[in-house]
Motif scaffolding. Structure first.
Motif, PDB file in Angstrom:
ATOM      1  N   UNK A  89       0.781  -1.162  -0.043  1.00 52.71           N
ATOM      2  CA  UNK A  89      -0.106  -0.048   0.108  1.00 52.71           C
ATOM      3  C   UNK A  89       0.951   1.214  -0.051  1.00 52.71           C
ATOM      4  N   UNK A  90       0.301   2.149  -0.752  1.00 55.73           N
ATOM      5  CA  UNK A  90       1.118   3.556  -0.736  1.00 55.73           C
ATOM      6  C   UNK A  90      -0.093   4.685  -0.632  1.00 55.73           C
ATOM      7  N   UNK A  91       0.826   6.035  -0.623  1.00 59.27           N
ATOM      8  CA  UNK A  91      -0.356   7.024  -0.467  1.00 59.27           C
ATOM      9  C   UNK A  91      -1.425   7.243  -1.389  1.00 59.27           C
ATOM     10  N   UNK A  92      -1.231   6.389  -2.791  1.00 60.51           N
ATOM     11  CA  UNK A  92      -2.411   6.396  -3.709  1.00 60.51           C
ATOM     12  C   UNK A  92      -3.359   5.425  -3.687  1.00 60.51           C
ATOM     13  N   UNK A  93      -2.952   4.321  -2.960  1.00 56.63           N
ATOM     14  CA  UNK A  93      -3.629   3.230  -3.045  1.00 56.63           C
ATOM     15  C   UNK A  93      -5.176   3.152  -3.091  1.00 56.63           C
ATOM     16  N   UNK A 143      -6.226   3.887  -6.283  1.00 51.71           N
ATOM     17  CA  UNK A 143      -6.077   2.736  -7.239  1.00 51.71           C
ATOM     18  C   UNK A 143      -7.072   1.635  -7.097  1.00 51.71           C
ATOM     19  N   UNK A 144      -7.622   1.597  -5.671  1.00 49.30           N
ATOM     20  CA  UNK A 144      -8.593   0.401  -5.144  1.00 49.30           C
ATOM     21  C   UNK A 144      -9.866   0.837  -5.675  1.00 49.30           C
ATOM     22  N   UNK A 145     -10.331   2.134  -5.565  1.00 48.94           N
ATOM     23  CA  UNK A 145     -11.529   2.440  -6.267  1.00 48.94           C
ATOM     24  C   UNK A 145     -11.448   2.365  -7.710  1.00 48.94           C
ATOM     25  N   UNK A 146     -10.444   2.703  -8.354  1.00 48.52           N
ATOM     26  CA  UNK A 146     -10.330   2.657 -10.010  1.00 48.52           C
ATOM     27  C   UNK A 146     -10.607   1.408 -10.484  1.00 48.52           C
ATOM     28  N   UNK A 201     -11.800  -6.031  -1.774  1.00 52.47           N
ATOM     29  CA  UNK A 201     -12.773  -5.694  -0.684  1.00 52.47           C
ATOM     30  C   UNK A 201     -12.130  -5.716   0.620  1.00 52.47           C
ATOM     31  N   UNK A 202     -11.079  -6.610   0.829  1.00 53.06           N
ATOM     32  CA  UNK A 202     -10.693  -6.882   2.063  1.00 53.06           C
ATOM     33  C   UNK A 202      -9.760  -5.607   2.709  1.00 53.06           C
ATOM     34  N   UNK A 203      -9.379  -4.670   1.492  1.00 54.62           N
ATOM     35  CA  UNK A 203      -8.803  -3.340   1.752  1.00 54.62           C
ATOM     36  C   UNK A 203      -9.845  -2.310   2.110  1.00 54.62           C
ATOM     37  N   UNK A 204     -11.142  -2.422   1.767  1.00 54.06           N
ATOM     38  CA  UNK A 204     -12.154  -1.378   2.050  1.00 54.06           C
ATOM     39  C   UNK A 204     -12.428  -0.957   3.354  1.00 54.06           C
ATOM     40  N   UNK A 205     -12.422  -1.775   4.351  1.00 52.94           N
ATOM     41  CA  UNK A 205     -12.924  -1.372   5.687  1.00 52.94           C
ATOM     42  C   UNK A 205     -12.252  -0.312   6.211  1.00 52.94           C
ATOM     43  N   UNK A 206     -10.716  -0.349   5.919  1.00 51.64           N
ATOM     44  CA  UNK A 206     -10.007   0.583   6.575  1.00 51.64           C
ATOM     45  C   UNK A 206     -10.045   1.990   5.908  1.00 51.64           C
ATOM     46  N   UNK A 248      -8.531  12.022   1.117  1.00 51.30           N
ATOM     47  CA  UNK A 248      -7.005  12.193   1.122  1.00 51.30           C
ATOM     48  C   UNK A 248      -6.622  13.717   1.269  1.00 51.30           C
ATOM     49  N   UNK A 249      -7.727  14.599   1.048  1.00 49.36           N
ATOM     50  CA  UNK A 249      -7.442  15.863   1.265  1.00 49.36           C
ATOM     51  C   UNK A 249      -7.605  16.354   2.582  1.00 49.36           C
TER      52      UNK A 249
END
Length: 243
Positions: free
Chosen positions: A94-98, A101-104, A174-179, A233-234
């Motif tokens: 994971x990085x600052x733009x992940x 990336x996930x939503x795209x 989806x496992x990344x989505x809760x956070x 992010x903002x």
């Protein structure tokens, strides 16, 4: 069934690979009982310590199931066990733009999945999706619970396609989505209202067996999700500057 492994190899891994190969090529099928631990030791020419380590690794990967007093069986793979390595990869990289990336990625994958769910869902699928929606409507806090319900909604839609590959594609993402979603709920005041509105619209299209509407509404839902992620992010950027 098996031959002795070479002495120069890391023995437990060599045994693990040989048993996995037997499962992959069909010599062992789901539900089959393997030889006993002692018989496996004899076939491979290894100690019980080596065999137990190999079986432990296979069990951890859900390739075999060890039942005390009954034996060792080829296990039934689950979506969670199969997709776990990809989920771990995504988590560790994971990085600052992940979040974007996930939503795209979801924007590419999930609208066609919603359309297919509209075509192929069963009454049982509809019942589970509606139950999830009802829980989302009734829940306002904690945000962690809301985030989990949100994740489950999209997994249920993937399962409603009755294409076994769809949950495999969706589950690790989806496992990344809760956070991510928990952060969105904290940062965006109307995120819960938007989730209820668009989940309801998607469910309506699916239950009406309207694939075009399901596709369109899921796409719109994920456009709004991208907007919310950008808001998050903002807020995080402002916090870093201020902190």
């Amino acid at each position: 069934m098996f031959k002795a492994v070479g002495k120069r190899q890391l023995l437990s891994h060599a045994v693990e690979e040989e048993i996995e190969a037997a499962i992959r090529d069909g010599r062992l099928a789901v539900g089959d009982r393997l030889p006993s631990e002692m018989e496996l030791c004899e076939q491979f020419g290894v100690s019980r310590t080596v065999m137990r380590e190999a079986l432990r690794m296979l069990s951890a990967r859900r390739l075999v199931r060890i039942e005390k007093g009954r034996g060792i069986f080829v296990d039934t793979p689950s979506v969670a066990s199969v997709s776990a390595p990809l989920e771990l990869y995504l988590h560790l990289n994971r990085g600052t733009g992940q979040a974007l990336d996930v939503v795209r990625a979801r924007q590419i994958i999930e609208p066609p999945i919603a359309a297919e769910a509209a075509r192929r869902h069963t009454a049982e699928d509809a019942e589970r999706i509606l139950a999830n929606l009802d829980m989302l409507k009734a829940c306002e806090r904690p945000f962690e619970k809301l985030s989990k319900l949100d994740m489950e909604f999209h997994v249920l839609i993937a399962e409603a396609t009755h294409n076994p590959l769809m949950p495999l594609l969706i589950h690790p993402i989806q496992q990344l989505m809760p956070k991510i979603k928990t952060g969105v709920y904290y940062a965006v005041s109307d995120a819960h209202e938007a989730a209820v509105t668009w989940h309801s619209a998607i469910v309506e299209a699916i239950l009406n067996r309207d694939p075009e509407a399901a596709h369109e509404r899921m796409a719109r839902h994920l456009e709004i999700a991208e907007h919310h992620v950008r808001q998050l992010m903002a807020v995080e950027a402002e916090s870093e500057v201020g902190g």
